[in-house]
Each structure stands twice: as structure tokens, then as C-alpha cells.
Design a protein around this motif. Sequence first.
Motif: not given
Length: 554
Positions: A495-502, A511-523
Motif C-alpha cells: 500500500t501507499r503511505r498516503s493511505r495510512i490514517q494514523s 514491555r516498555q522497559r524492554r523496548g517492546v510495543e504493539r503497532l497499528t496503522m489504520p488504512l
Amino acid sequence: MSAPAAGTHQADESGQGERSDGSNQKPRNASGSQESGQWRLLHPLVLVEDAIDGVKSSVSLIIAAAVVIFHFNPPHWVIWAFGAFVVVCACLIAPMVGYFSTRYRMTGESVEYRSGIVVRKHNIIAYSHIHAISSDEPFYYKPFSVVKLNIASAGTVAADMQLKAVPSDVQYELEHLRHARVSAQSSQASAQEGIVAGIGAEASAIVTGHVRPGASIEEEQGHGEMLYRASTADILLYALTDLRFLAAFVALIGLLDRIKDVISERLFDEAASRVTSVFTSGTVVVIALIVLVVIVLMVASVVNSMLQFYGFEVWRRKDDLVIVRGLLTRRRVTVPVNRIQSVGIRQSVIRRMLHLNSVAVALSASHGEDDDGDSTSISLLPVIRQRELIETIARVLPQWDIPNPQVQRTSRHLTRYLLFLPCMMTGLAVLAVILFAVLRHDGMALLWALLPLAIGALWCFFRWIRGRYEGFQLLDDKRIIVSGARGFALFWVVTRRSRIQSVERQTTVLRQRRGVERLTMPLFVYSGETELRFSVIHQSQAAQLQEWAMRVRS
């Protein structure tokens, strides 16, 4: 998403036939585009369909009314008169009123549709807002050269415009008008108002000069290029590797369980005893029965796939992709290439073992209802071999320039974070079963521990396969490849960067102490993968994706 209300005003000022209030007005353009701007009725064949729908809808009303009327024991002529009145209203009066109160027209700027007498509806979709044009041609429409036309704008199905029965050349006329309008807008963005006013006449001249009623894609556009054609062997391969027939088997078992609510208990018990006797008669009989059920389901899958994908072809016509398919009902979907929001490649377990893929494209709009009720996905390549995948996509969608993926695994060395929750929940469930068995002094109750163990094992497998295949690859400043897993299926989407909403980043204190996260990017898409999701990801990779997508440093 409907077009701006100003669209009606623009259509009238450019000389496109009648005003929206129904008053006649001669076009200002001397060359004349009055014919393309005139209000048109639907094809009379819609009366037959509406009459049949009226019969179906009036059956329940007649039955309910009959129950009430019989309570008062009226004369027979009253019952027959009431039934005849309902049938006449549903099959004759309502279709006629709907037919003569429904109009559509195509101007130089938009396509318009109005209907209703008491509640009047006027829908306008500008050509620049059209995301897909699809048509269905059932076998009983073919002798009349009539199609059901669906015009998709951005958003939900409520934003679409549906023309139940129109001549088949209306689709070609609409495609020409849309292409002429969009081309003129892109090439003359800085033109003066007087030049723009002539676009409608130019588009109409193109249509009247080139469109022939009932013409096929090949005939209507001699320079059209066929990009892909699925053979009968490809469709059979798709059917035999489609896991949806297993879902049909599960649904069949659920339906059998509901039968006992319909038939008497005695009949159900008798049938159950006969089935039990068959299963206890021998291993060979049981195996033969299972094989027979599988064969029946696979035959049903083959028939369904043939009805859906027979004669599957992908054509390029100007800047559009035209997808044609279907056995009894011929379907044609026209998709502007610049409206494609993402390209998704999927592999089920069986197809992965056979090195097969399925390719679909996602839009920000629906495209009419599919054979199975789906109005979202557009299948671009139903099934294709792994070695031909990239080459075929490059031929069909050269603008996307999709390479072989070489993704960075986001969950490398982080699988334990995915497995912690299912393992913990499974352990607690097993301990609860053991405690229950000990308190009841029932050793056989320990067998119930197998149930949470099986569910937990399946949960852990889904988490493990997700962690194994989740990753991303930044192709350039504008495009990204994301891979992952959904259940037993693997996928990767471009997909294209322009389709990512947030960008949404989540973590816990540990998890923060160990530098681990969960990431979501709606399209901004209507179908397919509607978000890019990473169950576990290193903080540095999450920051990299955030900066690339939003141009914001963490």
C-alpha cells in the motif's frame, strides 16, 4: 459519499438537458450534449423483476392477514378479494409507480438518479468521485442486452448508485464520460472557466462517435489489451484448494443440530439411532461415508467456483482495469488504476504447500454485491503459481512496481511475548479442571482438561505463526510491504503511505522497559486488510515506521 450539491447546478449551466426541478432548458453549447443530459427511464424488464419481488414480499403479508381474517370467519369472496388486492398492488401498481417515478441521466460532469413520489430522492455522483463501475448480466438479461449497473463512490454501500436494468451500452457510455471528464480535469486544471464549460460536449461527442450498443470489450475497444486469462484448470485448482468448503461442512453440522427443533423428538431419535448403527457397522463404512461427504463438498466447491470465475479475464483499457467473469451471470467490473488503494497476496495452508497465491485489490468503496454476498473484495488473480506471481502483477499493475518481498521480521526474538498470554490462560484452565476433579473425587473429570489443552495449543499456534511471519519492507518514500498471518492463512499487502490514517503504539510497563510495543496503522480502504498491525515490534522499528508514515519523530 455523495457528490457536492453544486454538481446539479454545474450540470445545468454546462447545457446538460433538463434542470433538476424537471423544467426543460435548451443547452447553451451549440454543438449540443442534450441527448447525454436527458432523463431516461430504466429498461421495462425491471417491471418483471419488481413484480417477482412483489410476490415474494406479499406472501408473508397474505399469510399473516389470513390468520386474522379467518378468526372472524368472513365470506369466501372477502378472502379472495383481499388476496387479489394485495397481489395487484404488489405485482402491478407498485412496480409501475416505481418504474415511471425513476429516472437517471449522464451529464458532462456527473451521473444523476432520482426516484420516488412522496419521498423524492435525487442522488448525484461526480465522475471524479467514481471508484468503480460494475455490471451484472444474468442469463435472462442477455437476450435483451440489459445489465444491472452499480456505480461505486467512496464509502459504504449506501453511497453507491444502483441502476436495476439499463441497456448494456450505458456502461461504456458512462466509462467514456468519466474518462473524458477526469482527463480534462487533470490536463486543464489551470484552464479558464470558458474552456472547462466545453468538456461536457467533448465527452458526449466521444460517446456518440465510438459506443455501439451490445459491444463487447474487445469490439468496443480494439486497442484494449488482455493482461490475464484464467484457464479451466486454474479455476479447478482454485476450487480444490478453497478451504471454504470446510466451513460449509461445519455449517452443515450446525444445521443438523438445529433439525431437532423442527421435527418431532421421536423422528429425530429414530434417525439418530440409524446413523449410529451405520457408524458402528464397520471402519470401512465410516471411511466411505467421510470420503463421500468430502467429495460432495468438493463438487459443490467446483460448481460454485465455475459459476463465479468461469471465463475470468483482466483487460487494460486506457487507465482502467476491466475484470470480466461469471458463467450464468456475467459480471464486469471497471476499476480506475489510480483508485486502487492496496494490493493483497494471500496463501492458505493448502495453497502454500502447492506454491499457489491469490491476489486481490482493495478500494475505498464497495463495487456491488458478489456471488456470495460480498461487496468488498475484488479478485484480481484468483489463483496463480508462485513462480509467475511477480511477473504477472508487473504486467497487470506496472504502476505499482511490486518486487519480491524481503521483509524485516518485527517479532524476531520476541515470540515469548506472544505466547505468554495463551500459555498462562491454558495453564489456569487446566488447573481449574484438576481442582474440580479433586474436589469431586472424580478421576474421569480429568479428561475435561484435554479441552483447554486443545484450545490453548491452537491459540499458541496462531500466535506463533503470526510472530513468525509479521514484518515490513519500505520500498521507497511512498510504498510499504507488510506481511503477516490471519488464522491459517498468510498474506502480504502493498500500500501507499498516503493511505495510512494514523499510527497507534501500545505497550505495558514491563514491555516498555524492554523496548517492546504493539503497532497499528489504520488504512483508508473499504475491504481487504483495513489496518497494518504488528503484534510485537521493537521500539526502534516502531519509531522508524512512525517517522516514515506520519513524518513525525517519536
